[in-house]
Design an enzyme around this catalytic site. Structure first.
Site, PDB file in Angstrom:
ATOM      1  N   HIS A 196     -43.266  -4.510-115.284  1.00  0.00           N
ATOM      2  CA  HIS A 196     -42.505  -5.759-115.308  1.00  0.00           C
ATOM      3  C   HIS A 196     -42.620  -6.484-116.647  1.00  0.00           C
ATOM      4  O   HIS A 196     -41.732  -7.272-117.002  1.00  0.00           O
ATOM      5  CB  HIS A 196     -42.984  -6.668-114.180  1.00  0.00           C
ATOM      6  CG  HIS A 196     -41.933  -7.620-113.682  1.00  0.00           C
ATOM      7  ND1 HIS A 196     -40.997  -8.213-114.513  1.00  0.00           N
ATOM      8  CD2 HIS A 196     -41.644  -8.076-112.440  1.00  0.00           C
ATOM      9  CE1 HIS A 196     -40.203  -8.997-113.799  1.00  0.00           C
ATOM     10  NE2 HIS A 196     -40.575  -8.925-112.543  1.00  0.00           N
TER      11      HIS A 196
ATOM     12  N   ASP B 170     -24.562   5.158-110.243  1.00  0.00           N
ATOM     13  CA  ASP B 170     -23.885   6.424-109.964  1.00  0.00           C
ATOM     14  C   ASP B 170     -24.333   7.462-110.990  1.00  0.00           C
ATOM     15  O   ASP B 170     -24.097   7.293-112.183  1.00  0.00           O
ATOM     16  CB  ASP B 170     -22.367   6.215-110.023  1.00  0.00           C
ATOM     17  CG  ASP B 170     -21.572   7.453-109.653  1.00  0.00           C
ATOM     18  OD1 ASP B 170     -22.185   8.517-109.414  1.00  0.00           O
ATOM     19  OD2 ASP B 170     -20.336   7.363-109.613  1.00  0.00           O
TER      20      ASP B 170
END
Length: 432
Positions: free
Chosen positions: A145, A377
């Site tokens: 993070h 995708d």
């Protein structure tokens, strides 16, 4: 779930000469841990070779993901890009079962097998490609993070998919940090020491942080599904009593906060607080480009008493969330930036590092809505059929995740004590 690792490799940094990138004040505030997320795809999918090749190519645009943590010549924390210890870990694995046997992707301890280990991970970005018996694919991604926030990682994963499919990556990430320039003179207007960072020399009553730890076996995870119809009914209930319409985030966050408070059976006068991530890209003036890659998130802290929250209903809960988030605006972010100038060489420690693994009576809510995760995708013709956390041993964490329905459904991840989770499930879809 039987997962067999077949290969493991390191993609080296695309930068040939090592260079240090100082951590910003926002990086230093971000959680000091890896965040894991799973993406599931039905067959047919692109080959592992094509996906890994796409990752190798896209890292040219995201070099900090190949870095490692170090300190610069001034002893300040930084990322070293192009160093020998950097790179991205890529693991290939096979799973003996069919993907459909694990859908929907409801969080499970078994899912931790679908991504590399996050504890003491050497690499800041780790990827595991899991091929199921049916040809389905789950890509497990863990990223540290302190390198990038949710919006940045969402942009990276979408760009990676475009690279695999041979689609030009546009827009490209932005690394310019001119917005980090402090005011002259710097003006720290808010109490960031005690809110974001621990005071450097706290007085006895100035900062109290007693970490609370629980046995991980007492904590469970769940994934709740909320339809557009349910969310519209919630909004209709709140908006009829407000002149300004509540957003989906405000309404659903307030609703979850109130229901969790009921499930926890807190004393009437016990205080409860939300920890809500606020994206500074849209808050700072002038705005920071949405393509900025790194960390630019602070927290808002809505709070009230348990009885007031429960009796006030979702209307009051959503309004408290709205007011706290709106108060975390340009002035607050500018003040935080100036804090970095005032305490430039100080060893600042984020307050959340003293939390332990139990937040009760408080609740942390983060939103993955609008990060683009639902359009990821990787090509091949298959469909994205699941987005999920894996399994958290951190009580009091909730995340709003975009459902893959085109109608605007929302999935909500919640981590609670098992005893509280049983009550929460019973009331999680009640409008009372």
């Amino acid at each position: 779930m039987e997962v067999k690792v077949t290969s493991s490799t390191i993609l080296t940094s695309p930068i040939s000469h090592a260079s240090d990138v100082p951590l910003t004040i926002f990086d230093r505030f971000a959680l000091n841990l890896h965040v894991a997320i799973l993406f599931a795809f039905t067959p047919p999918t692109s080959t592992n070779t094509d996906i890994i090749s796409g990752l190798s190519n896209i890292l040219v645009n995201f070099p900090t993901l190949t870095a490692n943590f170090s300190t610069n010549s001034h002893g300040r924390p930084c990322l070293t890009v192009g160093g020998s210890d950097g790179g991205v870990l890529v693991v290939e694995a096979t799973v003996s079962s069919k993907l459909e046997d694990h859908l929907p992707l409801t969080p499970s301890p078994d899912f931790r097998l679908l991504h590399p280990e996050v504890n003491d991970a050497k690499h800041l970005l780790q990827v595991q490609l899991n091929r199921f018996q049916c040809g389905g694919l789950v890509i497990g991604i863990t990223s540290h993070h302190r390198v990038a926030d949710g919006q940045s990682m969402g942009s990276f994963i979408v760009a990676w998919g475009k690279m695999v499919r041979g689609i030009p990556v546009d827009p490209l990430p932005v690394y310019d940090q001119k917005w980090l320039k402090p005011r002259d003179p710097p003006l720290v207007q808010f109490d960031h020491l005690g809110t974001e960072f621990i005071p450097l020399s706290p007085q006895p009553n100035e900062f109290k942080a007693t970490p609370v730890y629980a046995d991980p076996s007492e904590i469970t995870n769940m994934l709740l599904h909320y339809t557009p119809e349910f969310i519209m009914r919630l909004k209709a209930h709140t908006n009829k009593l407000n002149t300004e319409k509540q957003t989906t985030f405000e309404t659903l966050t307030g609703y979850i906060w109130r229901k969790v408070t009921i499930a926890r059976q807190l004393d009437d006068e016990e205080g409860t607080m939300l920890i809500v991530g606020v994206n500074g890209r849209r808050r700072l003036q002038p705005p920071v480009p949405s393509e900025f890659f790194g960390n630019l998130v602070l927290h808002a802290y809505p709070k009230t008493k348990a009885r007031a929250l429960i009796e006030g209903g979702v209307v009051m809960a959503a309004e408290i969330v709205r007011e706290a988030v709106r108060a975390t605006g340009n002035d607050y972010f500018r003040s935080f930036i100036d804090l970095a100038e005032v305490y430039r060489d100080s060893d600042l420690v984020a307050c959340h590092e003293k939390r332990g693994n139990v937040l009760s009576p408080n609740l942390e809510v983060n939103s993955w809505l609008g990060l683009g995760l639902d359009v990821v995708d990787f090509g091949g013709g298959g469909k994205l059929c699941g987005i999920s956390m894996t399994w958290e041993h951190y009580e009091g964490l909730s995340i709003l995740i975009p459902s893959l329905s085109p109608d605007g459904d929302v999935d909500v991840f919640v981590s609670l004590f098992e005893k509280d989770a049983m009550r929460f499930r019973e009331i999680s879809h009640s409008l009372d």
